[in-house]
Scaffold this motif. Structure first.
Motif, PDB file in Angstrom:
ATOM      1  N   ARG A 127       8.197  -4.465  20.332  1.00  0.00           N
ATOM      2  CA  ARG A 127       7.814  -4.192  21.719  1.00  0.00           C
ATOM      3  C   ARG A 127       8.918  -4.590  22.685  1.00  0.00           C
ATOM      4  N   SER A 169       6.122  -7.455  15.302  1.00  0.00           N
ATOM      5  CA  SER A 169       5.465  -6.587  16.276  1.00  0.00           C
ATOM      6  C   SER A 169       5.926  -6.896  17.692  1.00  0.00           C
ATOM      7  N   SER A 192       5.105   0.129  20.240  1.00  0.00           N
ATOM      8  CA  SER A 192       3.873  -0.633  20.003  1.00  0.00           C
ATOM      9  C   SER A 192       2.917   0.126  19.085  1.00  0.00           C
TER      10      SER A 192
END
Length: 366
Positions: free
Chosen positions: A85, A81, A91
């Protein structure tokens, strides 16, 4: 990349550096990462890491080199994750699918069949390399899998090293030999009637050495391993023909078992085995009711299946329209240039993996 259930772009890149491939895929489809509804990762990395740790501990301390090299491939996926980003400015929703499931979906969801038997071979999955399953109404369900270390990919990689040629080249050159080493290969592989098999691990050391040794193969096949791209004699062609014959027999039995379990005559095939053209021609000849091979290759095959599967399961999109595959599905990505930061990151990863490995070995030894 999939849009409304149809593939619009596929890029086959380096699995250890997926961000460059993802960026190129976004460029080809003219989509901003911030506009994506979801990103689907075609592997469950913690399951793969679990297998690597279990295998390394079972072969400790000799298995650290293989463990380190294999686990480094997972490095981009573990802090996924934050990587998304940082590198793609995404996101949103992050989904995971198992590797073999993504491969199966790449064949089933692009095939013309509503129902089909599924055969995945050479899948490099989290715990399995080969699997049989059923596809119904666009959904994939596996009925049996062959777990590591008994792997068709590992068998071919060993012979790729021994014969000094890539698996695809071995398959093509096998047409010029005769299967006179079939009995010798029978000592390496215990093949069952349903297509399942077990390797004699006494001949293989792929869990303890990055470059496999072939000492026992030398005595079994009457010669040392060849350097890469060295010219072949009749002996090497005969070994290739014997390996090809064994592989085709494994696939024939697995396909028959998949049809029996699914009670359907149509067959979908996925995994790295689709690059073996002689084997695919043999399977097609044995599948008069219907036969479909995943159109993409390599990492792109897994990525395409993950995109289609995530789109269908999460957003309930319809199956792809026939003939709607993305243009140039085999488009390749030039190797990215590595920077000093990449090298430093590798060093940190190696140190961390070493600490985890030997700590685990110490606990395991208590």
């Amino acid at each position: 990349m999939a849009r409304d259930g149809n593939l619009v772009a596929i890029v086959d890149g380096d699995e250890t550096m997926p961000w460059a491939a993802a960026s190129l895929c976004l460029q080809k489809s003219q989509v901003l990462a911030s506009n994506l509804d979801a990103v689907v990762w075609a592997e469950k990395p913690l399951m793969t890491l679990d297998r690597l740790i279990c295998s390394a501990l079972a072969n400790a301390p000799a298995g650290f080199q293989v463990f380190s090299q294999s686990a480094r491939r997972l490095a981009p996926a573990l802090p996924l994750s934050s990587q998304l980003r940082l590198r793609l400015e995404f996101s949103g929703l992050l989904l995971f699918t198992e590797s073999l499931e993504a491969l199966a979906a790449s064949a089933l969801l692009e095939s013309p069949f509503d129902d089909a038997a599924i055969l995945v071979a050479g899948g490099h999955g989290e715990w399995s390399d080969c699997a049989l399953g059923t596809g119904r109404a666009g959904n994939v369900e596996f009925s049996t899998q062959i777990d590591f270390p008994h792997s068709l990919s590992a068998l071919w990689n060993i012979f790729s090293h021994y014969l000094g040629a890539a698996p695809a080249a071995i398959a093509e050159r096998s047409l010029h030999g005769s299967p006179s080493f079939s009995e010798a290969l029978g000592e390496l592989v215990d093949l069952k009637e349903d297509g399942s098999f077990r390797l004699d691990l006494g001949y293989f050391d792929f869990y303890t050495r990055a470059a496999p040794r072939c000492a026992r193969l030398e005595s079994l096949f009457g010669g040392p391993p060849l350097p890469a791209r060295a010219p072949w004699s009749g002996r090497e062609a005969d070994i290739a023909a014997s390996l090809q014959k064994l592989t085709e027999e494994i696939l024939r039995r697995m396909a028959a078992e998949a049809r029996r379990r699914s009670r359907t005559a149509e067959l979908c095939v996925a995994g790295s085995i689709v690059a073996n053209r002689p084997a695919m021609e043999r399977l097609k000849a044995d599948s008069p009711a219907g036969f479909f091979v995943a159109p993409a290759a390599g990492a792109a095959q897994r990525a395409a299946g993950a995109a289609l599967l995530g789109s269908r399961r999460t957003f309930h999109t319809p199956r792809p329209r026939p003939g709607s595959q993305a243009q140039s599905p085999a488009a390749s990505l030039p190797l990215a240039q590595r920077t000093a930061a990449d090298t430093a990151f590798d060093v940190v990863i190696d140190l961390a993996l070493g600490a985890v490995y030997y700590l685990g070995f110490a606990v395991y030894s208590l």
